[in-house]
Design an enzyme around this catalytic site. Structure first.
Site, PDB file in Angstrom:
ATOM      1  N   CYS A   1       0.806  -1.232   0.000  1.00  0.00           N
ATOM      2  CA  CYS A   1       0.000   0.000   0.000  1.00  0.00           C
ATOM      3  C   CYS A   1       0.833   1.272   0.000  1.00  0.00           C
ATOM      4  CB  CYS A   1      -0.944  -0.008   1.200  1.00  0.00           C
ATOM      5  SG  CYS A   1      -2.080  -1.397   1.161  1.00  0.00           S
TER       6      CYS A   1
ATOM      7  N   ASN B   1     -10.067  -0.102   0.115  1.00  0.00           N
ATOM      8  CA  ASN B   1      -8.603   0.000   0.110  1.00  0.00           C
ATOM      9  C   ASN B   1      -8.084  -0.545  -1.226  1.00  0.00           C
ATOM     10  OD1 ASN B   1      -5.862  -0.291   0.475  1.00  0.00           O
ATOM     11  ND2 ASN B   1      -6.023  -1.266   2.502  1.00  0.00           N
TER      12      ASN B   1
ATOM     13  N   HIS C   1      -3.220   7.298   2.655  1.00  0.00           N
ATOM     14  CA  HIS C   1      -3.641   6.002   2.121  1.00  0.00           C
ATOM     15  C   HIS C   1      -5.022   5.679   2.681  1.00  0.00           C
ATOM     16  CE1 HIS C   1      -3.923   1.899   1.035  1.00  0.00           C
ATOM     17  NE2 HIS C   1      -3.687   1.429   2.252  1.00  0.00           N
TER      18      HIS C   1
HETATM   19  O1  UT7 Z   1      -3.647  -1.092   3.775  1.00  0.00           O
HETATM   20  C1  UT7 Z   1      -2.650  -1.524   4.627  1.00  0.00           C
HETATM   21  C2  UT7 Z   1      -2.908  -1.163   6.003  1.00  0.00           C
HETATM   22  N1  UT7 Z   1      -4.156  -1.730   6.429  1.00  0.00           N
HETATM   23  C3  UT7 Z   1      -4.649  -1.341   7.530  1.00  0.00           C
HETATM   24  O2  UT7 Z   1      -4.087  -0.474   8.134  1.00  0.00           O
HETATM   25  C4  UT7 Z   1      -5.891  -1.992   8.017  1.00  0.00           C
HETATM   26  C5  UT7 Z   1      -5.844  -1.994   9.495  1.00  0.00           C
HETATM   27  N2  UT7 Z   1      -6.910  -2.677  10.196  1.00  0.00           N
HETATM   28  C6  UT7 Z   1      -8.221  -2.336  10.160  1.00  0.00           C
HETATM   29  O3  UT7 Z   1      -8.640  -1.520   9.368  1.00  0.00           O
HETATM   30  C7  UT7 Z   1      -9.124  -2.951  11.194  1.00  0.00           C
HETATM   31  O4  UT7 Z   1      -8.326  -3.586  12.155  1.00  0.00           O
HETATM   32  C8  UT7 Z   1     -10.150  -3.953  10.634  1.00  0.00           C
HETATM   33  C9  UT7 Z   1     -11.210  -3.204   9.869  1.00  0.00           C
HETATM   34  C10 UT7 Z   1      -9.460  -4.939   9.733  1.00  0.00           C
HETATM   35  C11 UT7 Z   1     -10.826  -4.696  11.761  1.00  0.00           C
HETATM   36  O5  UT7 Z   1     -11.411  -3.806  12.686  1.00  0.00           O
HETATM   37  P1  UT7 Z   1     -11.153  -3.976  14.252  1.00  0.00           P
HETATM   38  O6  UT7 Z   1     -11.946  -2.956  14.924  1.00  0.00           O
HETATM   39  O7  UT7 Z   1      -9.669  -3.937  14.460  1.00  0.00           O
HETATM   40  O8  UT7 Z   1     -11.762  -5.383  14.543  1.00  0.00           O
HETATM   41  P2  UT7 Z   1     -11.073  -6.690  15.126  1.00  0.00           P
HETATM   42  O9  UT7 Z   1     -10.120  -7.267  14.143  1.00  0.00           O
HETATM   43  O10 UT7 Z   1     -10.545  -6.402  16.507  1.00  0.00           O
HETATM   44  O11 UT7 Z   1     -12.310  -7.636  15.241  1.00  0.00           O
HETATM   45  C12 UT7 Z   1     -13.411  -7.341  16.121  1.00  0.00           C
HETATM   46  C13 UT7 Z   1     -14.522  -8.323  15.860  1.00  0.00           C
HETATM   47  C14 UT7 Z   1     -14.057  -9.788  15.817  1.00  0.00           C
HETATM   48  O12 UT7 Z   1     -15.038 -10.584  16.430  1.00  0.00           O
HETATM   49  P3  UT7 Z   1     -14.867 -11.108  17.936  1.00  0.00           P
HETATM   50  O13 UT7 Z   1     -13.590 -11.908  17.933  1.00  0.00           O
HETATM   51  O14 UT7 Z   1     -14.776  -9.884  18.782  1.00  0.00           O
HETATM   52  O15 UT7 Z   1     -16.089 -11.928  18.161  1.00  0.00           O
HETATM   53  C15 UT7 Z   1     -14.020 -10.099  14.345  1.00  0.00           C
HETATM   54  O16 UT7 Z   1     -14.180 -11.466  14.082  1.00  0.00           O
HETATM   55  O17 UT7 Z   1     -15.116  -8.077  14.589  1.00  0.00           O
HETATM   56  C16 UT7 Z   1     -15.189  -9.304  13.855  1.00  0.00           C
HETATM   57  N3  UT7 Z   1     -15.153  -9.016  12.426  1.00  0.00           N
HETATM   58  C17 UT7 Z   1     -16.260  -8.803  11.695  1.00  0.00           C
HETATM   59  N4  UT7 Z   1     -17.563  -8.816  12.028  1.00  0.00           N
HETATM   60  C18 UT7 Z   1     -18.445  -8.564  11.046  1.00  0.00           C
HETATM   61  C19 UT7 Z   1     -14.062  -8.912  11.618  1.00  0.00           C
HETATM   62  N5  UT7 Z   1     -14.465  -8.643  10.352  1.00  0.00           N
HETATM   63  C20 UT7 Z   1     -15.814  -8.580  10.381  1.00  0.00           C
HETATM   64  C21 UT7 Z   1     -16.798  -8.337   9.406  1.00  0.00           C
HETATM   65  N6  UT7 Z   1     -18.083  -8.345   9.783  1.00  0.00           N
HETATM   66  N7  UT7 Z   1     -16.478  -8.099   8.109  1.00  0.00           N
END
Ligand code: UT7
Length: 329
Positions: free
Chosen positions: A115, A284, A254
């Site tokens: 990215c 993204n 980004h």
């Molecule tokens: O481009 C390169 C750089 N990229 C980035 O910088 C991306 C960085 N990361 C992010 O944007 C975020 O971390 C995400 C959008 C990927 C995830 O958001 P988050 O607030 O960090 O969520 P998390 O990974 O801590 O997950 C929280 C919960 C989990 O469920 P449990 O374990 O709490 O039951 C996930 O399984 O959200 C769940 N989850 C979803 N739920 C519904 C993860 N993806 C989804 C989804 N729909 N699509």
């Protein structure tokens, strides 16, 4: 007279298939509400089966060359940044794109900085031009990220989109139309925060097949590191160049997650008019995200010649970088 590198033109190409959050609800345990709330994304665009990164990039590149007032024959070098090349290993997407544009017998190569691709491209183009090696360089971020997504993994597949952005970097003697500064960096100890495992491994007659090389990400860990690293990086480049937040016309980060953009933007005290946001429309698009966002403000008439842009990016590698760029049109 000293030569400076100028970002002379910008263009993008967005594939036609629009995918809404609700389209994922039918196939995954996810909701439109979760995706909007946690990422800001509402739609993204996917290329068709027979469209590859080089096709998307060629369309953006053609327009960028035209907007720079040049002909394809004027281009001295082509560099493409992509994490979703047409072919694994070779040939490079830059070679394919050059051929599709009708550019022959000129250097062309890809870079693999995920990215952060567009910032690395600017750094390379700046060095080649300031050293007098080339006069007109075509840089392209082209991505068919959908080709490496695991559509069973809700934590990654809803985040990304396809698209391409291209710019022509030319030589100028006017510093106030130039790429003022670029900073790039990396830390490979975090390689598995965002990666695509190889499909084939082994040697000689022993060749093991692994599952397809889908993108994998430690989202939460990447998120935290991105906010911290980007804030530091942007502060450093502004300080080094004696530039304050109020001097920046457009902050173009980004486009990975609206919450990352807001956190960095707030810490650096940018107003909502300064911060360019397109993640809600395109998701993204990796190396294409910054030039696509830049093209949006160009086509809407907001970006004018001489405007100062601050760019920042963070991605797999891990890689990151920032740039201060006067629009040289
Ligand atoms: O481009 C390169 C750089 N990229 C980035 O910088 C991306 C960085 N990361 C992010 O944007 C975020 O971390 C995400 C959008 C990927 C995830 O958001 P988050 O607030 O960090 O969520 P998390 O990974 O801590 O997950 C929280 C919960 C989990 O469920 P449990 O374990 O709490 O039951 C996930 O399984 O959200 C769940 N989850 C979803 N739920 C519904 C993860 N993806 C989804 C989804 N729909 N699509």
């Amino acid at each position: 007279m000293k030569k400076y590198a100028s970002l002379k033109s910008i263009a993008s190409y967005i594939p036609s298939r629009c995918v809404k959050n609700s389209d994922f609800e039918a196939v995954l345990d996810t909701t439109d509400e979760w995706i909007r709330k946690r990422t800001g994304i509402q739609t993204r665009y996917f290329a068709s089966d027979d469209e590859n990164s080089s096709d998307l990039g060629t369309k953006a590149a053609k327009l960028a060359i035209e907007r720079a007032g040049l002909a394809v024959g004027d281009i001295d070098l082509v560099i493409v940044a992509t994490l979703s090349p047409d072919y694994l290993g070779m040939p490079s997407t830059a070679c394919l794109l050059s051929a599709k544009l009708g550019i022959r017998n000129k250097p062309a190569f890809d870079i693999s900085t995920a990215c952060s691709g567009f910032i690395y491209l600017l750094s390379l183009a700046k060095s080649f031009i300031e050293s007098g090696t080339y006069e007109n360089i075509l840089i392209v971020g082209a991505e068919k990220v959908s080709s490496i997504l695991d559509f069973k993994d809700r934590s990654t597949c809803v985040l990304f989109g396809d698209g391409a952005g291209a710019a022509v970097i030319t030589s100028t003697t006017e510093q106030d139309k130039s790429i003022l500064d670029v900073h790039i960096s990396s830390d490979g100890t975090y390689y598995d925060y965002l990666f695509t495992p190889r499909t084939l491994k082994g040697s000689g007659f022993l060749q093991e097949r692994f599952s397809p090389q889908y993108l994998q990400m430690k989202g939460n860990e990447t998120f935290k590191l991105a906010v911290k690293t980007l804030t530091n990086d942007v502060e450093n480049i502004m300080k080094k160049n004696n530039i304050a937040s109020k001097d920046i016309d457009f902050f173009i980060p980004h486009q990975a997650n609206l919450r990352i953009i807001s956190a960095v933007g707030e810490q650096l005290k940018f107003s909502s008019e300064q911060v360019v946001i397109t993640v809600e429309k395109y998701g993204n698009t990796s190396a294409a995200s910054i030039p696509m966002a830049m093209n949006d403000i160009y086509e809407s008439g907001r970006l004018k010649a001489g405007d100062l842009m601050l760019l920042d990016a963070f991605g797999g590698g891990l890689t990151w970088g920032s740039a201060l760029v006067y629009f040289g049109a």
